[in-house]
Design an enzyme around this catalytic site. Structure first.
Site, mmCIF file in Angstrom:
data_model
loop_
_atom_site.group_PDB
_atom_site.id
_atom_site.type_symbol
_atom_site.label_atom_id
_atom_site.label_comp_id
_atom_site.label_asym_id
_atom_site.label_seq_id
_atom_site.Cartn_x
_atom_site.Cartn_y
_atom_site.Cartn_z
ATOM 1 N N CYS A 95 45.736 44.824 53.512
ATOM 2 C CA CYS A 95 44.893 45.532 52.554
ATOM 3 C C CYS A 95 45.219 45.083 51.136
ATOM 4 O O CYS A 95 46.384 44.878 50.783
ATOM 5 C CB CYS A 95 45.113 47.038 52.688
ATOM 6 S SG CYS A 95 44.246 48.016 51.461
ATOM 7 N N CYS A 192 44.638 56.045 53.438
ATOM 8 C CA CYS A 192 45.166 55.395 52.250
ATOM 9 C C CYS A 192 46.194 56.313 51.610
ATOM 10 O O CYS A 192 45.918 57.498 51.377
ATOM 11 C CB CYS A 192 44.046 55.084 51.255
ATOM 12 S SG CYS A 192 44.652 54.331 49.727
ATOM 13 N N GLN A 318 41.496 57.653 33.114
ATOM 14 C CA GLN A 318 42.746 57.072 33.601
ATOM 15 C C GLN A 318 42.967 57.435 35.063
ATOM 16 O O GLN A 318 42.861 58.598 35.463
ATOM 17 C CB GLN A 318 43.918 57.565 32.759
ATOM 18 C CG GLN A 318 43.980 56.967 31.371
ATOM 19 C CD GLN A 318 44.428 55.512 31.367
ATOM 20 O OE1 GLN A 318 44.842 54.965 32.380
ATOM 21 N NE2 GLN A 318 44.349 54.891 30.195
ATOM 22 N N GLU A 368 33.213 53.208 20.378
ATOM 23 C CA GLU A 368 32.995 52.829 21.772
ATOM 24 C C GLU A 368 31.614 52.186 21.911
ATOM 25 O O GLU A 368 30.627 52.691 21.359
ATOM 26 C CB GLU A 368 33.094 54.059 22.670
ATOM 27 C CG GLU A 368 32.681 53.856 24.113
ATOM 28 C CD GLU A 368 33.488 52.782 24.818
ATOM 29 O OE1 GLU A 368 32.865 51.895 25.434
ATOM 30 O OE2 GLU A 368 34.732 52.814 24.740
ATOM 31 N N ASP A 417 42.993 50.552 22.512
ATOM 32 C CA ASP A 417 43.165 50.582 23.973
ATOM 33 C C ASP A 417 42.046 49.764 24.610
ATOM 34 O O ASP A 417 41.097 50.309 25.180
ATOM 35 C CB ASP A 417 43.138 52.030 24.477
ATOM 36 C CG ASP A 417 43.473 52.140 25.961
ATOM 37 O OD1 ASP A 417 43.833 51.117 26.574
ATOM 38 O OD2 ASP A 417 43.366 53.254 26.509
ATOM 39 N N CYS A 444 46.673 47.276 29.242
ATOM 40 C CA CYS A 444 46.878 47.171 30.693
ATOM 41 C C CYS A 444 47.085 45.719 31.109
ATOM 42 O O CYS A 444 47.088 45.417 32.301
ATOM 43 C CB CYS A 444 45.692 47.785 31.448
ATOM 44 S SG CYS A 444 44.107 46.985 31.090
#
Length: 487
Positions: A95, A192, A318, A368, A417, A444
Site C-alpha cells: 500500500c 487502514c 490540516q 488566498e 504557508d 511541508c
C-alpha cells in the site's frame, strides 16, 4: 533529500564505477533521503535504495543508472536495523499510504530532522543553521481526519495471493489506496490504521454495496462507470463525520446513490453529513463539478485549540488535527505577537492560522487565491465571532502590491504557508518589498523552503529558528515552522 541535494564531492562520475542497470549488489543503508528512500554508497557512488532502512544490509537490484548516482530496490534484507519494528498493518509493503510502519517512531523523527538540516545545507546554503528536535505527533496511528479512497475496475493482486496462486476476492473491483509507486493501480483495503476505526467500517460497507450493484467503477481508459472515490472526514475533537461519495455523471444513477446514503445512515446513525460530488471530467480527482447534499448539513465542524471550524467536503484542512494544534502553537510562539501588530497570512486557505492568531494581534489579513476557501475563512470568522480578520481573494503577486495594501496597514509580521512548490519568485519579491520585521514560514517541503529561505536571507533576513513538526507519522513527509527576522 533528492539527488540534486548532494554536492559533486558526494558523487562520482559514472565512468569510474562498475554499477550497471540490472546488477544485483550488496548495500549498507546509511540514512534516509527526502522522499523516503534509503541512501547507500557503493565504491563511493551514491545509491538511492527503494525499501531500504538505515542500518540494514540488503541485497538490491540496480533499476536506474545516472551520471552521479544510481537507484536500486531491495530484493532481500541480509541483516536488520536496530530501529526496525513489526508493521501494524497487513497491507504494509504494498500500500502506498504508509512507508515507515517498520521503522521505530523515534528513528522516524530523527531522520526527518536530518532531512530538514540537509536540505538547508545543500539547497539553502545554511551550513550552520540549527534545527530543533522534531516535535512528534500526539498520535502515531489513527490520526488522519481525512481519507480519500479510490475505486478501481481491476484489483491489484498481493504478493501473498500470487505466491499461493489464490486470487481470493473478485479481480474486477477494488476500493482502497494506490499501490506504492503505482498511481494507476488500486490495492483493495480492508482496514487502514491511519484513520479512526469507524472509517474502515464505512469503507467495507460501501464496498459491499457497490460490488452488489449494477454500476462499475469509473475507468480512465474508456471513461465509463460510476464509482470514483470515497472520501471520509472526521472531526477528531467534535466526533462529527462526513462521507463524500464521488461519482461520474451517469444518468439514472441518482437513485442508487440516494439508496446508498439511506443505508449508510441506517447502519451508521451517528454520521453528520453525506454528500455526493459529481465529477464529469475525465481526470481522476475527488472534487466534483456539482455537489448534492444527501444527509445532514453537508459539512462538519472541527476544533483546533479554542477555535471551531466548518469543514466541507472539498475544504483544505490540516490532516492531523491534534498535530495541527502543535503546529499552530509553534507559529504563535515564533510570531511573538503582543497585541498591536498587523499580520499578513499568505496562502491563508480556510483561515485557520489567521483565526488562531487573531486574539494576539491588532489585525490579521489573509490572502488566498481560491475563492471557495476565502468564503470558508469568512464563515469561520463568523462562527468564532472573530472581527479583526479580513480575507482577500486573488493572486498573491497582485494582492500584495504595496500600492494596494494601504487599507490594511503595513505588516509587522507575515505568516507564509505555501503549497509544496513553495513561493513563486514574484511573491518572494513582494514579501521583500513589504519588509516585515518578522516572517514565520510554515512548510511541508524542506527543499522548497530552503530555496525560498535562501532568497529571503540573501537580501534582508536572517534565519533564526527551524522547528520540524511531524504531521504525518509512518510517512516520509515532514512539516516545519521557521522564524526569519529583519537584519
Amino acid at each position: 533529500m533528492e539527488p540534486s541535494e548532494f554536492t559533486m564531492s558526494d558523487l562520482m562520475d559514472a565512468t569510474s564505477v562498475i554499477l550497471k542497470k540490472g546488477m544485483q549488489v550488496e548495500l549498507e543503508v546509511e540514512t534516509l533521503a527526502f522522499g523516503g528512500r534509503g541512501v547507500s554508497r557503493k565504491d563511493g557512488y551514491v545509491v538511492f535504495v527503494e525499501g531500504g532502512l538505515p542500518g540494514q544490509t540488503v541485497s538490491a537490484r540496480v533499476t536506474r543508472k545516472r551520471k552521479g548516482y544510481a537507484e536500486a530496490r531491495v530484493l532481500e534484507v541480509l541483516s536488520h536495523s536496530k530501529d526496525e519494528v513489526e508493521p501494524t498493518c497487513s497491507h504494509f509493503g504494498e500500500c502506498g499510504g504508509c512507508r515507515f510502519q517498520n521503522l521505530s517512531y523515534e528513528a522516524q523523527l530523527f531522520h526527518k530532522k536530518q532531512q530538514v538540516a540537509e536540505s538547508l545545507q545543500h539547497i539553502g546554503g545554511f551550513a550552520t543553521a540549527e534545527v530543533a528536535e522534531t516535535l512528534g505527533s500526539p498520535e502515531q496511528l489513527y490520526y488522519r481526519n481525512k481519507m480519500e479512497y479510490s475505486f478501481g475496475r481491476t484489483r491489484w493482486l498481493t504478493t501473498e495471493e500470487i505466491k499461493k496462486d489464490d486470487i481470493g476476492k473478485s479481480r474486477d473491483f477494488a476500493l482502497g489506496l494506490h499501490v506504492r509507486g503505482r498511481f494507476d493501480r488500486i490495492l483493495d483495503i480492508d482496514k487502514c490504521h491511519l484513520q479512526p476505526e469507524l472509517g474502515s467500517e464505512i469503507l467495507g460497507f460501501v464496498r459491499e454495496f457497490a460490488v452488489a450493484g449494477e454500476f462499475k467503477p469509473y475507468s480512465t481508459f474508456d471513461h465509463r462507470g460510476l464509482w470514483r472515490h470515497l472520501v471520509i472526514r472526521f472531526g477528531h475533537n467534535t466526533g462529527e463525520v462526513l462521507v463524500n461519495i464521488v461519482t461520474a455523471g451517469v444518468k439514472k444513477a441518482e437513485l442508487v446513490i440516494d439508496d446508498l446514503a439511506t443505508q449508510l445512515t441506517q447502519r451508521f446513525p451517528g454520521l453528520t453529513s453525506i454528500v455526493n460530488n459529481i465529477n464529469r471530467k475525465k481526470g481522476q480527482t475527488a472534487i466534483g463539478d456539482e455537489e448534492r447534499v444527501l444527509h445532514g448539513p453537508g459539512v462538519i465542524r472541527e476544533r483546533i485549540g479554542e477555535r471551531e471550524y466548518q469543514v466541507s467536503a472539498n475544504s483544505f484542512f490540516q490532516t492531523n488535527t491534534r498535530g495541527a494544534e502543535q503546529l499552530y502553537d509553534t507559529v504563535a510562539t515564533f510570531a511573538g505577537l503582543t497585541g498591536g501588530e498587523v499580520v499578513y497570512d499568505l496562502y491563508a486557505g480556510a483561515g485557520t492560522i489567521s483565526i488562531h492568531l487573531a486574539n494576539q494581534a491588532n489585525r490579521v489579513v489573509g490572502f488566498e487565491v481560491v475563492e471557495a476557501a476565502v468564503k470558508d475563512a469568512r464563515a469561520n470568522c463568523d462562527l468564532n465571532q472573530v472581527e479583526n480578520c479580513a480575507f482577500v481573494a486573488g493572486d498573491l503577486k497582485d494582492s500584495l502590491d504595496p500600492d494596494k495594501t494601504g487599507d490594511w496597514g503595513s505588516p509587522d509580521t507575515i505568516i507564509i504557508d505555501p503549497p509544496r512548490a513553495g513561493m513563486h519568485a514574484d511573491v518572494v519579491n513582494r514579501v521583500l518589498q513589504l519588509s516585515p520585521a518578522k516572517i514565520v514560514y510554515v512548510s511541508c517541503n524542506p527543499t522548497t523552503f530552503a530555496r525560498d529561505a535562501n532568497l529571503l536571507c540573501a537580501q534582508a533576513y536572517s534565519l533564526e529558528a527551524v522547528q520540524p513538526v511531524d504531521m504525518f507519522p509512518m510517512t516520509p513527509h515532514i512539516e516545519l515552522v521557521s522564524l526569519l527576522t529583519k537584519k
